[in-house]
Design a protein around this motif. Structure first.
Motif, mmCIF file in Angstrom:
data_model
loop_
_atom_site.group_PDB
_atom_site.id
_atom_site.type_symbol
_atom_site.label_atom_id
_atom_site.label_comp_id
_atom_site.label_asym_id
_atom_site.label_seq_id
_atom_site.Cartn_x
_atom_site.Cartn_y
_atom_site.Cartn_z
ATOM 1 N N UNK A 1 24.657 1.797 -4.937
ATOM 2 C CA UNK A 1 25.084 1.806 -6.346
ATOM 3 C C UNK A 1 24.709 0.502 -7.035
ATOM 4 N N UNK A 2 24.699 -0.601 -6.281
ATOM 5 C CA UNK A 2 24.250 -1.868 -6.837
ATOM 6 C C UNK A 2 22.777 -1.817 -7.209
ATOM 7 N N UNK B 1 21.872 -14.193 -24.647
ATOM 8 C CA UNK B 1 21.581 -13.876 -23.245
ATOM 9 C C UNK B 1 22.782 -13.171 -22.634
ATOM 10 N N UNK B 2 22.516 -12.074 -21.949
ATOM 11 C CA UNK B 2 23.602 -11.325 -21.307
ATOM 12 C C UNK B 2 24.116 -12.060 -20.077
ATOM 13 N N UNK B 3 25.374 -11.861 -19.761
ATOM 14 C CA UNK B 3 25.997 -12.512 -18.606
ATOM 15 C C UNK B 3 25.539 -11.842 -17.319
ATOM 16 N N UNK B 4 25.565 -12.581 -16.203
ATOM 17 C CA UNK B 4 25.212 -11.980 -14.912
ATOM 18 C C UNK B 4 26.336 -11.073 -14.415
ATOM 19 N N UNK B 5 26.073 -10.369 -13.348
ATOM 20 C CA UNK B 5 27.053 -9.450 -12.769
ATOM 21 C C UNK B 5 27.331 -9.843 -11.330
ATOM 22 N N UNK B 6 28.598 -9.952 -10.984
ATOM 23 C CA UNK B 6 28.980 -10.317 -9.624
ATOM 24 C C UNK B 6 28.556 -9.226 -8.642
ATOM 25 N N UNK B 7 28.283 -9.594 -7.386
ATOM 26 C CA UNK B 7 27.771 -8.610 -6.406
ATOM 27 C C UNK B 7 28.594 -7.338 -6.291
ATOM 28 N N UNK B 8 29.910 -7.454 -6.146
ATOM 29 C CA UNK B 8 30.732 -6.259 -5.958
ATOM 30 C C UNK B 8 30.937 -5.480 -7.251
ATOM 31 N N UNK B 9 30.567 -6.074 -8.382
ATOM 32 C CA UNK B 9 30.717 -5.399 -9.668
ATOM 33 C C UNK B 9 29.457 -4.648 -10.080
ATOM 34 N N UNK B 10 28.424 -4.698 -9.273
ATOM 35 C CA UNK B 10 27.171 -4.023 -9.621
ATOM 36 C C UNK B 10 27.342 -2.519 -9.398
ATOM 37 N N UNK B 11 27.576 -1.822 -10.501
ATOM 38 C CA UNK B 11 27.825 -0.376 -10.465
ATOM 39 C C UNK B 11 27.388 0.171 -11.823
ATOM 40 N N UNK B 12 26.758 1.346 -11.868
ATOM 41 C CA UNK B 12 26.294 1.882 -13.161
ATOM 42 C C UNK B 12 27.360 1.944 -14.240
ATOM 43 N N UNK B 13 28.612 2.212 -13.861
ATOM 44 C CA UNK B 13 29.663 2.324 -14.881
ATOM 45 C C UNK B 13 30.016 0.979 -15.497
ATOM 46 N N UNK B 14 29.600 -0.130 -14.881
ATOM 47 C CA UNK B 14 29.906 -1.444 -15.421
ATOM 48 C C UNK B 14 28.930 -1.858 -16.519
#
Length: 473
Positions: A96-97, A342-355
């Motif tokens: 999913x990530x 600039x868009x913010x980065x995404x934490x590893x466990x938060x990498x999901x299409x719904x985010x």
């Protein structure tokens, strides 16, 4: 579509409707694994074994390959240990990530805006979570996977309560405790599982996977914290309401005082609420906890001084670090400042299409006259997610349908990119007016809004009085 003379370039709508290579195949593997959790992994069916093998094959070229292959084999035989289940959850999360990254890259290409560098998990130092509580949580989640969604009952779900109760006093465990508490409550409301006619496969598997991985110290200790000093320009407010809770999230452009590049940031507030408080009453619960809501509702900027902020662009709001600034029209911000933020980065466990939730500005579009609500950009229909428009605002689906410009969030849901409107410009009596989802966040003079606010005030006051009487007893 954004005219070049008003902020920079075109929204590549064609990229939002083109298939993303490999995405369907990845999601099919995830869906197949999610179905294995329906009947449970205590006595797997041959079809479950096939889905587990597909999961292992999907990560065969990654560092997870060996552990997941072993875990899939053991799970197919009904002998998976807790560590094996963690490996399966990790493989699912990794897939999913990868889907998230592919969709985010497509959105970046379509909007022409950059993304921040990937956030990293922060190692746990002193105050590391108590191992026995993590082991207890992991054991319950493993029992859940072995029983399957059809095998859940009140006794199994009740085993989670003592773990949550023991975790809540510890700040380092509170995030996981909250997740387990909400997840177990949702499962309890669905017991017994054998009678369920419909199971939210993706949602429950998401919650199970995230919780299981969060029991692995030192992962997910929380994002790194820095400070932000500069000007905050609100774009819009996203309101999410549940029968017993509500959240408001303000999306904004932050302009650092040191002259650095503008950033997309968020500030959120969540509150518990009685199920009788709905509509405008929700603002009365949220408003006291986030002064930014009033500024956003009034169309004003805020000046920040050393405001805590995470690496993911989430402001940890503290009124002591903010003061109300000059008027700042959200549509002016969207036209001028948003294209270069600039868009913010995404934490590893938060990498999901719904985010995926990317602020965008659109104009020069048409509105689809037939079928589901959609904005037509350069001949390409982009679905509108009008169900997310809060009831407590002057923004309505009808206003979106007659709009000429839109500030929204680009999301991915149900297999397609969608636009969630946060604000629109439309024509009323030959005048251009702006309608915002968060227009009533700080109060309102609108006739309908005032009437609804008064009714909500009476309801909230009555509930507070009753709560006070109970506490005095």
């Amino acid at each position: 579509m954004v005219p070049p003379d008003e902020g920079g370039g075109l929204m590549r709508a064609d990229l939002l409707v083109e298939p993303v290579a490999g995405l369907d195949e990845v999601l099919a593997v995830v869906d197949a694994f999610d179905r294995t959790l329906v009947g449970g992994l205590l006595r797997p069916h041959p079809t479950q074994a096939g889905a587990l093998s597909e999961l292992a094959a999907a990560v065969a070229g990654t560092p997870l390959a060996g552990r997941v292959a072993e875990a899939a084999e053991k799970a197919a035989a009904g002998t998976a240990s807790e560590d094996h289940l963690v490996a399966l959850a990790a493989a699912r999360t990794a897939l999913l990530g990868a889907a998230h990254d592919a969709l985010a890259a497509r959105a970046e290409e379509a909007t022409g805006r950059g993304l921040g560098e990937d956030a990293q998990a922060v190692p746990v130092g002193e105050g590391e979570p108590v191992p026995n509580l993590l082991v207890a949580a992991r054991t319950w989640l493993a029992d859940l996977a072995r029983a399957g969604w059809q095998g859940i009952d009140h006794d199994l779900i009740a085993d989670c309560a003592p773990v949550v109760f023991a975790m809540l006093p510890d700040p380092t465990l509170r995030r996981l405790a909250t997740l387990l508490d909400g997840f177990s409550a949702e499962l309890a409301a669905s017991c017994p599982g054998a009678t369920l006619e419909r199971i939210p496969l993706r949602r429950w598997a998401d919650l199970w996977s995230r919780a299981l991985l969060s029991t692995q110290a030192p992962v997910d200790a929380g994002p790194a914290i820095g400070t932000a000093t500069g000007r905050l320009l609100p774009l819009g407010v996203d309101v999410q309401e549940h029968p017993t809770a509500a959240q408001a999230q303000v999306h904004a452009v932050f302009e650092p005082a040191d002259g650095g590049p503008s950033r997309l940031v968020r500030a959120s507030v969540s509150v518990p609420k009685p199920d009788t408080v709905v509509g405008v009453g929700v603002w009365q619960l949220l408003r006291p906890h986030l002064s930014l809501l009033t500024a956003a509702g009034e169309g004003r900027a805020m000046d920040l001084t050393d405001m805590p902020i995470t690496t993911e662009g989430d402001l940890i709001w503290d009124d002591a670090h903010a003061r109300t600034g000059e008027p700042a029209d959200a549509f002016a911000t969207a036209r001028v400042a948003l294209p270069t933020a600039v868009a913010a980065p995404t934490a590893p466990l938060d990498r999901h299409p719904t985010r995926i939730s990317i602020p965008v500005f659109l104009e020069g579009y048409a509105v689809a006259e037939e079928g589901a609500p959609a904005l037509v950009l350069a001949g390409h229909p982009i679905p509108l997610d009008v169900d997310r428009i809060p009831a407590a605002s002057p923004l309505t689906p009808e206003a979106v349908a007659t709009s000429t410009a839109c500030i929204g969030l680009l999301r991915w849901d149900a297999g397609a990119f969608r636009i969630q409107p946060l604000a629109v410009e439309t024509t009323v009596k030959k005048k251009t007016v702006a309608l915002h989802a968060g227009a009533w966040a700080g109060g309102t003079t609108d006739k309908l809004g005032v009437k609804a606010e008064k009714a909500a005030t009476e309801a909230v006051a009555a509930l507070r009085e009753r709560a006070g009487k109970l506490l005095r007893k």
